[in-house]
Design a protein around this motif. Structure first.
Motif, PDB file in Angstrom:
ATOM      1  N   SER A 122       0.942  -1.012   0.020  1.00 52.74           N
ATOM      2  CA  SER A 122       0.033   0.064   0.005  1.00 52.74           C
ATOM      3  C   SER A 122       0.803   1.305  -0.113  1.00 52.74           C
ATOM      4  O   SER A 122       1.997   1.093   0.533  1.00 52.74           O
ATOM      5  CB  SER A 122      -0.663   0.127   1.441  1.00 52.74           C
ATOM      6  N   THR A 124       0.638   3.883   1.897  1.00 54.89           N
ATOM      7  CA  THR A 124       1.085   4.149   3.422  1.00 54.89           C
ATOM      8  C   THR A 124       2.169   3.162   3.699  1.00 54.89           C
ATOM      9  O   THR A 124       3.004   3.820   4.370  1.00 54.89           O
ATOM     10  CB  THR A 124      -0.240   4.030   4.217  1.00 54.89           C
ATOM     11  N   SER A 125       2.165   2.223   3.599  1.00 55.49           N
ATOM     12  CA  SER A 125       3.053   1.071   3.985  1.00 55.49           C
ATOM     13  C   SER A 125       4.619   1.581   3.350  1.00 55.49           C
ATOM     14  O   SER A 125       5.423   1.572   3.867  1.00 55.49           O
ATOM     15  CB  SER A 125       2.637  -0.429   3.658  1.00 55.49           C
ATOM     16  N   ASN A 127       5.504   4.333   2.367  1.00 52.23           N
ATOM     17  CA  ASN A 127       6.221   5.495   2.521  1.00 52.23           C
ATOM     18  C   ASN A 127       6.543   5.377   4.198  1.00 52.23           C
ATOM     19  O   ASN A 127       7.598   6.254   4.419  1.00 52.23           O
ATOM     20  CB  ASN A 127       4.906   6.456   2.808  1.00 52.23           C
ATOM     21  N   LYS A 205       0.991   4.131  11.593  1.00 56.05           N
ATOM     22  CA  LYS A 205      -0.055   4.031  10.584  1.00 56.05           C
ATOM     23  C   LYS A 205      -1.412   3.687  11.086  1.00 56.05           C
ATOM     24  O   LYS A 205      -2.293   3.578  10.397  1.00 56.05           O
ATOM     25  CB  LYS A 205       0.404   3.118   9.563  1.00 56.05           C
ATOM     26  N   LEU A 279      -5.017   4.259   9.014  1.00 56.79           N
ATOM     27  CA  LEU A 279      -4.770   4.948   7.933  1.00 56.79           C
ATOM     28  C   LEU A 279      -4.629   3.976   6.713  1.00 56.79           C
ATOM     29  O   LEU A 279      -5.181   4.326   5.518  1.00 56.79           O
ATOM     30  CB  LEU A 279      -3.280   5.762   7.932  1.00 56.79           C
ATOM     31  N   ASN A 280      -3.978   2.814   6.887  1.00 56.84           N
ATOM     32  CA  ASN A 280      -4.257   2.028   5.903  1.00 56.84           C
ATOM     33  C   ASN A 280      -3.985   0.367   6.454  1.00 56.84           C
ATOM     34  O   ASN A 280      -3.107   0.123   7.288  1.00 56.84           O
ATOM     35  CB  ASN A 280      -3.208   2.116   4.811  1.00 56.84           C
ATOM     36  N   GLY A 302      -9.723   3.101   5.900  1.00 53.80           N
ATOM     37  CA  GLY A 302      -8.330   2.575   5.698  1.00 53.80           C
ATOM     38  C   GLY A 302      -8.139   1.272   5.619  1.00 53.80           C
ATOM     39  O   GLY A 302      -7.431   0.684   5.378  1.00 53.80           O
ATOM     40  N   HIS A 319     -11.849   9.010   6.807  1.00 53.96           N
ATOM     41  CA  HIS A 319     -10.819   9.603   7.953  1.00 53.96           C
ATOM     42  C   HIS A 319     -11.104  10.936   8.436  1.00 53.96           C
ATOM     43  O   HIS A 319     -11.736  11.711   7.687  1.00 53.96           O
ATOM     44  CB  HIS A 319      -9.513   9.556   6.958  1.00 53.96           C
TER      45      HIS A 319
END
Length: 383
Positions: A122, A124-125, A127, A205, A279-280, A302, A319
């Protein structure tokens, strides 16, 4: 009979979702007649449980700070490369055990490689620790992903993430399962605890800072309610959250360590609501655990839990601190009878669609199609 080798970096941490889901999947598939081994890194040993051979190999270079984090294991690499398996099912990314399956696949064209990213592709991951992942990807992970014959996604949203990165291999969309022997709260129990819980890894996260900031507003209207955040701290995040609680002068928030076993189940069953403010998330095992315990859930978008709305057992929300605050307040105003009814609907949903035998069978069908061809099973996405 299919011979399946599951690979996961480690199953020694009880707080890790993979320590629950991968052994459960392996046992379900063994119960359906497959020859199953689960290979990982940790305290060396070999054991048999419910028809599964659990083999744990030692970690090399464990005294070197940077390299020890990669879980390098020459013995695991050698074991994975042994011929005989029909399917190698790898779980996770960014560690050396997650590379060994692709090396075996390149040497043995008879074996098929299935990889479950487990949310690690993902945006988010990706990042988190982006430089480390870019280097590791260039050296190992990118080629390993190119060698995959089929991906395993635990939600449609994860399948979309895989496609967005350009991978065109088939994807089996099969969620995690949940054991149906978890005790549930007794319907109509009086004196229900006015507690909101969030269980799981305490990682940036997970959106727990947003949950605490939201609670600062919620507690003004509902001072008798408590928020409990429980889980293992990662990269000092528990300490950061504790500092935020103190900064906001919140006396009804508890940030505690991980809970396991019966204590964890009691916390699920005795609480009024469960919150996942992530968030994810590719699945969110704690959502399934809470629902099986009969406790309704508030989950951000998420995580792929739209069924909370369709099954009328929780709330799937956008969110944002304001949105979370509004939903928490609305849920706290919901009658106890309705909370109990929601909990019963959630438990029934878990039993009907997320039993491990059902999950194991879907993946066995996907493996069979991958090896033999024909019409793909309904869980497999070709495009």
């Amino acid at each position: 009979m299919l011979k399946i080798s599951h690979i996961v970096t480690s199953i020694e941490s009880e707080a890790s979702g993979l320590s629950y889901s991968v052994p459960s999947l392996a046992k379900a598939q063994a119960g359906l007649g497959s020859d199953v081994a689960l290979l990982s890194v940790g305290t060396p040993g070999k054991a048999h449980d419910s028809g599964v051979v659990f083999e744990t190999m030692p970690r090399d270079l464990s005294s070197i700070p940077v390299l020890q984090r990669l879980y390098i294991s020459s013995e695991l690499k050698k074991r994975v490369a042994e011929p005989g398996a029909d399917i190698i099912h790898n779980h996770g990314l960014w560690m050396m055990p997650n590379i060994y399956g692709s090396l075996a696949r390149r040497k043995n064209r008879d074996v098929k490689l299935v990889t479950a990213p487990r949310g690690m592709l993902s945006a988010t991951s990706l990042n988190f620790s982006p430089i480390r992942k870019k280097v590791f990807g260039h050296m190992f992970q990118n080629r390993a992903l190119d060698a995959v014959d089929m991906f395993h996604a635990t939600a449609e949203s994860e399948a979309d993430e895989i496609r967005a990165l350009g991978y065109r291999q088939p994807i089996a969309v099969v969620p995690n399962g949940i054991h149906d022997d978890v005790p549930a709260r007794s319907p109509g129990r009086t004196g229900r605890d006015k507690v909101v819980i969030s269980i799981g890894r305490v990682h940036a996260k997970k959106g727990l800072d947003r949950l605490i900031k939201s609670w600062a507003e919620v507690t003004k209207r509902f001072p008798e309610w408590r928020l409990v955040i429980a889980g293992p701290s990662e990269k000092g995040h528990s300490e950061e959250l504790t500092g935020l609680v103190e900064q906001l002068s919140l006396t009804t928030v508890e940030v505690r360590g991980p809970v396991f076993g019966a204590e964890k189940q009691r916390l699920y069953a005795d609480s009024s609501l469960f919150v996942l403010a992530t968030l994810n998330e590719n699945f969110g095992m704690t959502v399934a655990e809470s629902l099986m315990a009969g406790t309704p859930v508030i989950c951000t978008k998420g995580a792929p839990w739209s069924g909370l709305e369709t099954q009328k057992c929780g709330w799937w929300i956008d969110h944002g601190i304001d949105r979370l605050t509004a939903q928490l307040c609305a849920a706290m105003e919901t009658s106890e009878d309705e909370i109990d009814a929601m909990g019963q609907r959630g438990r029934a949903w878990m039993k009907s669609e997320f039993g491990w035998e059902t999950i194991g069978r879907k993946l066995i069908d996907a493996y069979g199609w991958l090896r033999e061809g024909g019409d793909p099973p309904s869980c497999v996405r070709i495009t």
